[in-house]
Design a protein around this motif. Structure first.
Motif, PDB file in Angstrom:
ATOM      1  N   PRO A 236      -2.637  -6.299  12.594  1.00  0.00           N
ATOM      2  CA  PRO A 236      -2.299  -5.484  11.623  1.00  0.00           C
ATOM      3  C   PRO A 236      -0.814  -5.436  10.791  1.00  0.00           C
ATOM      4  O   PRO A 236      -0.802  -4.770   9.717  1.00  0.00           O
ATOM      5  CB  PRO A 236      -1.789  -4.525  12.537  1.00  0.00           C
ATOM      6  CG  PRO A 236      -2.595  -4.451  13.699  1.00  0.00           C
ATOM      7  CD  PRO A 236      -1.946  -6.267  13.766  1.00  0.00           C
TER       8      PRO A 236
ATOM      9  N   THR B  20      -4.485   1.632   3.154  1.00  0.00           N
ATOM     10  CA  THR B  20      -4.354   0.367   2.821  1.00  0.00           C
ATOM     11  C   THR B  20      -5.975  -0.435   2.094  1.00  0.00           C
ATOM     12  O   THR B  20      -6.156  -1.217   0.723  1.00  0.00           O
ATOM     13  CB  THR B  20      -4.933  -0.274   4.195  1.00  0.00           C
ATOM     14  OG1 THR B  20      -3.467   0.244   4.553  1.00  0.00           O
ATOM     15  CG2 THR B  20      -4.806  -1.574   4.055  1.00  0.00           C
TER      16      THR B  20
ATOM     17  N   LEU C  47      -4.869   3.670   7.422  1.00  0.00           N
ATOM     18  CA  LEU C  47      -6.071   2.599   7.109  1.00  0.00           C
ATOM     19  C   LEU C  47      -6.792   2.513   6.380  1.00  0.00           C
ATOM     20  O   LEU C  47      -6.615   1.768   5.510  1.00  0.00           O
ATOM     21  CB  LEU C  47      -7.101   2.545   8.425  1.00  0.00           C
ATOM     22  CG  LEU C  47      -8.039   1.396   8.595  1.00  0.00           C
ATOM     23  CD1 LEU C  47      -8.289   0.292   7.697  1.00  0.00           C
ATOM     24  CD2 LEU C  47      -9.235   1.812   9.501  1.00  0.00           C
TER      25      LEU C  47
ATOM     26  N   TYR D 194     -14.483  -0.021   7.346  1.00  0.00           N
ATOM     27  CA  TYR D 194     -13.475   0.789   7.043  1.00  0.00           C
ATOM     28  C   TYR D 194     -13.583   1.355   6.109  1.00  0.00           C
ATOM     29  O   TYR D 194     -12.603   2.106   5.396  1.00  0.00           O
ATOM     30  CB  TYR D 194     -11.977  -0.508   7.153  1.00  0.00           C
ATOM     31  CG  TYR D 194     -11.698  -1.307   8.396  1.00  0.00           C
ATOM     32  CD1 TYR D 194     -11.508  -0.595   9.342  1.00  0.00           C
ATOM     33  CD2 TYR D 194     -11.601  -2.749   8.325  1.00  0.00           C
ATOM     34  CE1 TYR D 194     -11.175  -0.423  11.077  1.00  0.00           C
ATOM     35  CE2 TYR D 194     -11.272  -2.908   9.335  1.00  0.00           C
ATOM     36  CZ  TYR D 194     -11.595  -2.527  10.708  1.00  0.00           C
ATOM     37  OH  TYR D 194     -10.599  -3.187  11.860  1.00  0.00           O
TER      38      TYR D 194
END
Length: 290
Positions: free
Chosen positions: A262, A225, A222, A16
């Protein structure tokens, strides 16, 4: 909640972070939110898929081709398109990069169809035992790559003359320009490097999961975030944000159910925006690491 799930979640957070690093670099140095970032991640995966179909090699080795190709295309796009729009308004680059997102999605749909595709590698589905805990090899490789790229990026930004020029162009472009810094070149190199990192993330992501043309927007979200959680413009904070997202998703997925992971991450993002908008890494400021 098992230690295995927590460790895998933390290691997956490295992937990520790798997805988000380029997004953070572009904003930190150029002050541009690149809405096409997710489609660049997908581009890395799709180009790697094309290469591995022609030559049976490990997906990571395709980066020797994918990285330079994506770097050149992104740098030229910044120089020929985005650079001309920066002087018009703040909204112009946003609209342009969103347009690139839509164009990329259409091209990938035309070229690859809508079915999910993935990269095949021995490390994509195997596991390794660390201190009695089994982790997915792909998660471990993703974390090691993310840590290496983030450390290298931070060292370049803070320990080299090139990094000094980049940071100067971010803090005070007018003054940096009078001192001989080519702002346009700095921005083109930044955009190209960020795209190459995103492409590397795409290769790993396409091996760990599957990709489809509509995945650009979820990858962008993503990335946002992770960047917000770690601190906007903070290179080390990207890894902190990625690991945080990975652990939270693992905990919620293991305790309540994967479908709620999520939702929990999005709620955490809202909480961070309200309570600590500067991000979780307190001492890192945007202009010091951008």
């Amino acid at each position: 909640m098992s230690a295995e799930a927590l460790l895998n979640g933390a290691l997956l957070g490295g992937l990520y972070a790798l997805v988000a690093l380029g997004l953070s670099l572009v904003f930190g140095i150029m002050r541009v939110v690149n809405l096409a970032h997710g489609i660049i991640v997908l581009a890395g995966a799709y180009v790697a898929i094309v290469i591995t179909r022609m030559v049976p090699i490990d997906p990571l080795l395709t980066f020797l081709v994918v990285g330079p190709v994506v770097f050149i295309i992104a740098a030229l796009t910044q120089r020929l398109l985005l650079q001309r729009l920066l002087g018009h308004s703040v909204e112009a680059p946003l609209v342009a990069t969103f347009g690139l997102l839509l164009v990329g999605q259409g091209l990938f749909t035309y070229g690859f169809g809508t079915n999910p595709l993935s990269l095949s590698a021995p490390w994509g589905s195997s596991g390794v035992t660390i201190l009695g805990v089994t982790v997915q090899m792909v998660n471990l490789i993703a974390f090691v790559l993310a840590a290496a790229v983030i450390v290298a990026t931070q060292l370049v930004l803070t320990r080299t003359r090139f990094g000094t020029a980049l940071r100067a162009s971010a803090v005070d472009p007018a003054t940096a320009s009078t001192l001989g810094v080519n702002i346009s070149l700095m921005h083109a190199l930044t955009f190209g490097a960020a795209a190459a990192i995103a492409a590397l993330a795409g290769i790993v992501y396409g091996t760990a999961f599957s990709v489809d043309p509509s995945g650009g927007l979820p990858l962008l979200v993503l990335g946002f975030t992770v960047v917000v959680m770690g601190g906007v413009g903070s290179v080390p904070g990207t890894l902190v944000g990625g690991v945080t997202v990975g652990v939270v998703a693992a905990v919620v997925g293991g305790v309540i159910g994967p479908v709620y992971a999520p939702i929990a991450v999005n709620l955490l993002l809202v909480a961070v925006l309200i309570l600590r908008p500067q991000g979780l890494l307190v001492r890192i400021k945007v202009r010091r690491v951008a």
